[in-house]
Scaffold this motif. Sequence first.
Motif, PDB file in Angstrom:
ATOM      1  N   GLY A 239      55.296  57.414  30.535  1.00 56.39           N
ATOM      2  CA  GLY A 239      53.928  57.368  31.031  1.00 56.39           C
ATOM      3  C   GLY A 239      52.970  58.105  30.112  1.00 56.39           C
ATOM      4  N   SER A 253      51.985  47.976  33.807  1.00 57.08           N
ATOM      5  CA  SER A 253      53.295  48.589  34.018  1.00 57.08           C
ATOM      6  C   SER A 253      54.136  47.738  34.959  1.00 57.08           C
ATOM      7  N   GLU A 255      57.622  48.169  37.250  1.00 57.33           N
ATOM      8  CA  GLU A 255      58.616  49.109  37.754  1.00 57.33           C
ATOM      9  C   GLU A 255      59.351  48.531  38.952  1.00 57.33           C
ATOM     10  N   TRP A 267      44.401  49.870  34.111  1.00 60.05           N
ATOM     11  CA  TRP A 267      45.833  49.924  34.431  1.00 60.05           C
ATOM     12  C   TRP A 267      46.144  48.980  35.581  1.00 60.05           C
ATOM     13  N   ALA A 269      49.336  47.893  37.855  1.00 55.72           N
ATOM     14  CA  ALA A 269      50.686  48.339  38.213  1.00 55.72           C
ATOM     15  C   ALA A 269      51.396  47.250  39.019  1.00 55.72           C
ATOM     16  N   LEU A 300      54.252  48.472  29.681  1.00 58.22           N
ATOM     17  CA  LEU A 300      55.053  49.640  30.045  1.00 58.22           C
ATOM     18  C   LEU A 300      56.093  49.213  31.066  1.00 58.22           C
ATOM     19  N   GLY A 302      59.177  50.395  33.378  1.00 57.46           N
ATOM     20  CA  GLY A 302      59.725  51.626  33.930  1.00 57.46           C
ATOM     21  C   GLY A 302      61.218  51.801  33.754  1.00 57.46           C
TER      22      GLY A 302
END
Length: 431
Positions: A239, A253, A255, A267, A269, A300, A302
Amino acid sequence: RRMVSAVGGAQLTDGLLDPKVVKMLDLQSSILERLRAKLDLDKIPMERLHEEDLWQRAERATIDLVETLETSGELPKYIDQDSLIKEALNEALALGPLEDLLADEHIDEIIIDRRDRVVVGKGGVLRGSGKAFSSDDVFEKVVKRLVAEAGAAIDDTRPVVDLRMRDGTRLTAAVSPVAARGACLVLKKPPAATPALAELVSQNALSSAMADFLGTCVTARRNILVCGGVGSGKTAVAGALAAAAPAGERVISVEEVGELRLTRDEWVALEARPGTGRAPEIDLGHLLETALRLAPDRLLVGEVRGREALPLAQALCSSVDGAVVAMSGEGASAALGRLAVLARIGAGGADGAVRELVAQAFEIVLHVTRWSDGSIRVLSIEEVVGCTESTFETQVLFQFAGGAFTATGTVPRFYAELEARGIQADQAVFR
């Protein structure tokens, strides 16, 4: 009852469950059995346990039972009656000792291996809480209530859950039949924000030279793999690297369970969703496909676990640069090897071709670990230079050895092209 262990990479401070607490638990268990029969609690649906009328009836019945215990001489003088009533009610209708622990803002982690072993973490230090559940049955009921509050279910057909609660807390739990010795639970509160590289330097997680180099890697859009064991802090480091991306760049991201907290507007998510009877599963593979279609400036990931490994490696070799990916594995060779295995399962192709694909996907690998005091440390930073039929070839750039961070003197190969691209890259950090 001793409470000694090492959990999640941090040493648990030795502690004892006070004999008075043990007596209190015995009384709670006795009260709860009578309360269950008196109010027929087992037949009340979970969604009705919060009703005010039920709490009032349960409170009156509990007060009567405590007074009966006092009259019969079964209630020791050191037992606080108000506390006994409160704890018995919490176990009957709420979350038992978790009610107080979850309300404590200083507690960031709760680990329960069994009903009389409740461990809490504050600032990375784990210690016994001095609290416990009165029985295995009560503890399992509390786990089910907690999971239900998160909008999911845990039972015989789905005895394991790993999810994010509404306040961001990560909940991992298992019940029978897979939890052979009784239910177990881990609650981990998210940090207010993912630390920046400068904060990690101040926490002695890495040196300023290492942070400068990683900042250059982010600016130069190198693909970075962050590896380490479970609970090592690799998500926090990943992160911090993503947060170092220039302002205005969209970070997406992916995850399995959302843990990242980036303090930036750009961002998106994405979080996986387990399948239920009413909705299909959305795994990391699906999310990765979506993320790539959303055209991220920075990707990104996770944690890589399954079928997403092959399309991820293919994307990093073709259309995606500047990505940060987390992967379980103790060291560059182990993490790259595991990624290759997962990718090969998805490819059904030759091992050599997959290994070469993975070697080309990443330029830099960080190995992160968590010390016994709970602190995070970057053990090494390596450059991936190729692969053979049996292993991956890397060269160590920085390492933690002899109690200090040191540079090996090796300059990464890609530094030669940075000056031509107008990217400032100080080679003094490698001396």
